[in-house]
Write an enzyme that holds these catalytic residues in place. Sequence first.
Site, PDB file in Angstrom:
ATOM      1  N   PHE A  33     111.505  40.991 138.156  1.00 20.66           N
ATOM      2  CA  PHE A  33     111.039  40.001 139.139  1.00 20.66           C
ATOM      3  C   PHE A  33     110.597  40.632 140.448  1.00 20.66           C
ATOM      4  O   PHE A  33     109.770  40.060 141.162  1.00 20.66           O
ATOM      5  CB  PHE A  33     112.096  38.917 139.386  1.00 20.66           C
ATOM      6  CG  PHE A  33     113.492  39.431 139.556  1.00 20.66           C
ATOM      7  CD1 PHE A  33     113.917  39.999 140.751  1.00 20.66           C
ATOM      8  CD2 PHE A  33     114.392  39.345 138.506  1.00 20.66           C
ATOM      9  CE1 PHE A  33     115.212  40.470 140.901  1.00 20.66           C
ATOM     10  CE2 PHE A  33     115.697  39.804 138.643  1.00 20.66           C
ATOM     11  CZ  PHE A  33     116.109  40.369 139.843  1.00 20.66           C
ATOM     12  N   VAL A  80     111.582  40.129 146.453  1.00 24.31           N
ATOM     13  CA  VAL A  80     112.844  39.418 146.625  1.00 24.31           C
ATOM     14  C   VAL A  80     113.186  38.741 145.295  1.00 24.31           C
ATOM     15  O   VAL A  80     112.291  38.268 144.587  1.00 24.31           O
ATOM     16  CB  VAL A  80     112.760  38.393 147.787  1.00 24.31           C
ATOM     17  CG1 VAL A  80     111.693  37.349 147.542  1.00 24.31           C
ATOM     18  CG2 VAL A  80     114.102  37.752 148.070  1.00 24.31           C
ATOM     19  N   CYS A  96     106.723  41.133 140.939  1.00 20.43           N
ATOM     20  CA  CYS A  96     105.794  39.997 141.032  1.00 20.43           C
ATOM     21  C   CYS A  96     106.234  38.928 142.029  1.00 20.43           C
ATOM     22  O   CYS A  96     105.462  38.005 142.319  1.00 20.43           O
ATOM     23  CB  CYS A  96     105.599  39.369 139.648  1.00 20.43           C
ATOM     24  SG  CYS A  96     107.121  38.776 138.884  1.00 20.43           S
ATOM     25  N   HIS A  97     107.416  39.024 142.579  1.00 22.22           N
ATOM     26  CA  HIS A  97     107.939  37.996 143.486  1.00 22.22           C
ATOM     27  C   HIS A  97     108.492  38.679 144.713  1.00 22.22           C
ATOM     28  O   HIS A  97     109.692  38.960 144.783  1.00 22.22           O
ATOM     29  CB  HIS A  97     109.024  37.193 142.780  1.00 22.22           C
ATOM     30  CG  HIS A  97     109.504  36.000 143.545  1.00 22.22           C
ATOM     31  ND1 HIS A  97     110.546  36.058 144.439  1.00 22.22           N
ATOM     32  CD2 HIS A  97     109.097  34.715 143.541  1.00 22.22           C
ATOM     33  CE1 HIS A  97     110.768  34.855 144.940  1.00 22.22           C
ATOM     34  NE2 HIS A  97     109.893  34.025 144.402  1.00 22.22           N
ATOM     35  N   PHE A  98     107.740  39.018 145.623  1.00 20.97           N
ATOM     36  CA  PHE A  98     106.298  38.878 145.836  1.00 20.97           C
ATOM     37  C   PHE A  98     105.707  40.269 145.968  1.00 20.97           C
ATOM     38  O   PHE A  98     106.403  41.174 146.408  1.00 20.97           O
ATOM     39  CB  PHE A  98     106.029  38.083 147.116  1.00 20.97           C
ATOM     40  CG  PHE A  98     106.587  36.693 147.098  1.00 20.97           C
ATOM     41  CD1 PHE A  98     105.845  35.657 146.544  1.00 20.97           C
ATOM     42  CD2 PHE A  98     107.845  36.410 147.596  1.00 20.97           C
ATOM     43  CE1 PHE A  98     106.338  34.364 146.533  1.00 20.97           C
ATOM     44  CE2 PHE A  98     108.347  35.120 147.579  1.00 20.97           C
ATOM     45  CZ  PHE A  98     107.595  34.091 147.045  1.00 20.97           C
TER      46      PHE A  98
END
Length: 176
Positions: A71, A81, A74-76
């Site tokens: 994650f 985070v 891609c986040h962000f």
Amino acid sequence: MNTCTPNIKSSYTYEDLLASGRGELFGKEGPQLPAPTMLMMDRINLMTENGGLFDKGYIEAELDIHPDLPFFSCHFIGDPVMPGCLGLDAMWQLVGFFLGWIGGKGKGRALGVGEVKFTGQILPNAKKVTYRIHMKRVINRKLVMGMADGEVEVDGRVIYTATDLKVGLFQDTSAF
């Protein structure tokens, strides 16, 4: 009616959690944890049938944080985070695991949450997330349902709290 008999084991390794995801830990009729990458814990350190804030059961689990967790890429982009919803899902996962641990049968489904508060974040430089679940109630009828309060801690600091986490076990999810 489901008959709930507690599992005698009070801690679980990552390999045990993977076995749960394959339907091997609580049997094919019992609830399963998700497989990686949706499995949000690396170990369960403590499970008790009593204890916790309400003396109805307690769970403590951990997730080791590494910058290469999926994650974060891609986040962000440029501002990595861990999504807060993954911490919430981890708490639901643990309530469902508790229901299987006490012998409940069926497919686990999150049913809701009373209130969630986010007061911090999990960044790639963190070391460890700790989840604490305090069971409030277990209903053992046609539907097995658990209700709990929980918290998510990162490196010793509580950053999320949730009240009235609800998970049910269903024999048939086609009408859910």
